[in-house]
Design a protein around this motif. Sequence first.
Motif, PDB file in Angstrom:
ATOM      1  N   LEU A 106      46.571 -88.329  -1.636  1.00  0.00           N
ATOM      2  CA  LEU A 106      46.370 -87.051  -0.629  1.00  0.00           C
ATOM      3  C   LEU A 106      46.139 -86.007  -1.240  1.00  0.00           C
ATOM      4  N   GLN A 107      46.379 -85.731  -2.618  1.00  0.00           N
ATOM      5  CA  GLN A 107      46.120 -84.533  -3.320  1.00  0.00           C
ATOM      6  C   GLN A 107      44.604 -84.249  -3.504  1.00  0.00           C
ATOM      7  N   ASN A 108      43.909 -85.487  -3.771  1.00  0.00           N
ATOM      8  CA  ASN A 108      42.447 -85.688  -4.285  1.00  0.00           C
ATOM      9  C   ASN A 108      41.448 -85.550  -2.485  1.00  0.00           C
ATOM     10  N   GLY A 109      42.306 -86.303  -1.815  1.00  0.00           N
ATOM     11  CA  GLY A 109      41.492 -86.143  -0.526  1.00  0.00           C
ATOM     12  C   GLY A 109      41.645 -85.099   0.426  1.00  0.00           C
ATOM     13  N   GLY A 110      42.758 -84.290   0.132  1.00  0.00           N
ATOM     14  CA  GLY A 110      43.163 -83.149   1.105  1.00  0.00           C
ATOM     15  C   GLY A 110      44.139 -83.724   2.171  1.00  0.00           C
ATOM     16  N   TRP A 111      44.831 -82.746   2.575  1.00  0.00           N
ATOM     17  CA  TRP A 111      45.710 -83.098   3.437  1.00  0.00           C
ATOM     18  C   TRP A 111      45.361 -83.746   4.856  1.00  0.00           C
ATOM     19  N   SER A 313      54.911 -89.539   4.398  1.00  0.00           N
ATOM     20  CA  SER A 313      55.999 -88.947   3.778  1.00  0.00           C
ATOM     21  C   SER A 313      55.831 -88.696   2.519  1.00  0.00           C
ATOM     22  N   LEU A 314      55.810 -89.878   1.644  1.00  0.00           N
ATOM     23  CA  LEU A 314      55.725 -89.637   0.381  1.00  0.00           C
ATOM     24  C   LEU A 314      54.651 -89.249  -0.074  1.00  0.00           C
ATOM     25  N   ALA A 315      53.671 -89.360   0.386  1.00  0.00           N
ATOM     26  CA  ALA A 315      52.439 -88.599   0.022  1.00  0.00           C
ATOM     27  C   ALA A 315      52.349 -87.043   0.094  1.00  0.00           C
ATOM     28  N   PHE A 316      52.941 -86.685   1.035  1.00  0.00           N
ATOM     29  CA  PHE A 316      53.184 -85.282   1.145  1.00  0.00           C
ATOM     30  C   PHE A 316      54.091 -84.757   0.300  1.00  0.00           C
ATOM     31  N   LYS A 320      52.933 -82.244  -2.341  1.00  0.00           N
ATOM     32  CA  LYS A 320      53.719 -80.654  -2.347  1.00  0.00           C
ATOM     33  C   LYS A 320      54.454 -80.387  -3.837  1.00  0.00           C
ATOM     34  N   MET A 321      55.177 -81.470  -4.147  1.00  0.00           N
ATOM     35  CA  MET A 321      56.046 -81.257  -5.384  1.00  0.00           C
ATOM     36  C   MET A 321      55.036 -81.067  -6.752  1.00  0.00           C
ATOM     37  N   PHE A 322      53.987 -81.606  -6.940  1.00  0.00           N
ATOM     38  CA  PHE A 322      53.203 -81.773  -8.132  1.00  0.00           C
ATOM     39  C   PHE A 322      51.903 -81.103  -8.040  1.00  0.00           C
TER      40      PHE A 322
END
Length: 475
Positions: A106-111, A313-316, A320-322
Motif C-alpha cells: 500500500l505504501q509503495n502503490g499509494g492509498w 485495515s492492516l495495510a493502512f 500509517k505507522m511506518f
Amino acid sequence: MSMLKWMNSVIWKFSPCIKLDSPVPHRNKVLTKSVNDASFTTRWISCNVCVEENNVCKCDQSKDEVTIISENGEKHMKADSSFTHSVINMVGMLIGLGQLSTPYALQNGGWASAFLLIGLGIACAYTAHLLGKCLEKNEKLRNYSDIGQQAFGMKGRVLTSAFIYMDIFMALVSYTISLSDNLTSVFAGTNLHIPWLHLSTPQILTVIAVIVALPSLWLRDLSSISFLSTGGILMSFLILVTVLCTAAFGGVKVNQPIPIIQFHNIPIISGLYIFSFAGHIVFPNLYKSMKDPSKFTKVSIVSFSIVTILYTSLAFMGAKMFGPGVNSQITLSMPKHLILTKIALWATVLTPMTKYALAFAPVAMQLDHKLPSSMSSRMRMFIRGSLGSLMLIGILGLALSIPYFQYVLGLTGSLVSTSIGIIFPCAFYAKIFWSQLSKPHLVLNFVLIGFGSLCGLFGTITSFTSLINSIKETH
C-alpha cells in the motif's frame, strides 16, 4: 474447537488411506492445500492401495458424504461443515504469508491502490463462486485438477498440476526468506562464525533453523503433520493480532504520509496483493466438506469480505505507522522493545518450520506409491526422508541466494497466483458452461481473463527484473 474442525475438513483427518495427486485421469482424488500457507496434501477417494502396508481400505462415496472405511470399520470425514464452520475454514485458508507485505504494498502503490486490493478480493470471491458452479455441474469432480481436466482434458490437468507444484515451491522459498529475515531480528546482536563455512550470521541461523525442521520430513505419522499445520495456521493469526494490537496500543504514532498513487509500482504490488487471495486450490475440498454446498457462494462472499477488510485495515495501519520506511515484512518494522513485536517475530520464525512437512507430503506419498511393494518400511522411510531433505536443502540454498522477499513473493503472486486465482477458474467455467452462458456473462469472464493476464504478465516482468537487478547490485 473451530480451528481443530478446520484442520479436520482441510486435512481429512489424515487417515492411512492417502495417496498423491497424479495426472492419471481415471482415479478420483481429493487435493488439500493450505494456499496462503503453501502446504498441501492429496488423498484418494478410490483407496485401492494404502500408504501403510497391510492395511486394506474400502471407500464409500455419496453426494452428501465422503467416508473412508478401514478394516476395523472406522469411518472418517463426513460432509458436515455448517455455514459458520465453512466461513472459518475459508478465512483460515486465506490468512497467511501475504499479510506481512500488504502495508509495504500500500505504501509503495499509494492509498488509491487499496481499490486494487479490494477489486482483487472481489474478483477472487467471484472465481471461487465459479469453481463451486463447476463442482455442482459434475459431482464426480473432487479437486482443482479434476476441474482442469473436465474443461480442457489431460492438458488441463497437467497444466494445473504444474502450477500447483510451482506455487508450493515458490511459496516455500518465500517462507524461508521470511524465516531468515526475522531470525536476524530475533537474534539481533548475535555474531556467529564458522571458519570452514563462508556464511553470514543470518545465513547460519537460517541453516540451523532448517536443520531443526528437517526431521519433520521423515514423519510417517500424518496426524503429526496435521498438528504441525494447525500450529502454522495459529501462528498466522497470531501475527495478524499482534500487528493490529501494536497499532492500537503500541504507542506508535499513526500519522505517516501515504502517497496517492505510484503507477510505476502497481505491477509489482499487484502480485503481492493477489498472493494474499489465491486459496482456490483448496476450495473444491471445502465445497465437498459442506453440509449444504449450495451455500458455497455465500461462504465465499462472507469469507473474502472478512479477509479483504482485515488486509485493507492492516495495510493502512502499517503504512500509517511506518510510512516510507515500512519493511516488506511488517513484523520487521515493529518497535523492537515491545513484547508484541517479539511475539510477532517468533510467530513469523516458527511458521515456515511448521510448513515443510505438509508441503512435501504429496511428493513423499507419490514416491511411496512408485516404490516396489516388496521394499521394507524402513527403506521406504529412508528414501522418502532423503529426497525430502535434499529438496529442502535446495530451497534453502535458493532462499539464501536471493534474499529479496518482496520480489520473490511478487513474482509468485504474478506468475502463479494470478493464474490459479483468476485466469484458470474463469477459463474452466467458460469452457464447461460455454453453451449455457449469456454474452454478458462470457464477456465478464473474458475481461477477467484479460485483466489477470495483463496483471500477471507485467507483474512477472517487473518482479523478475527487480529481482535480477537486486542480485546484480548485491554482487
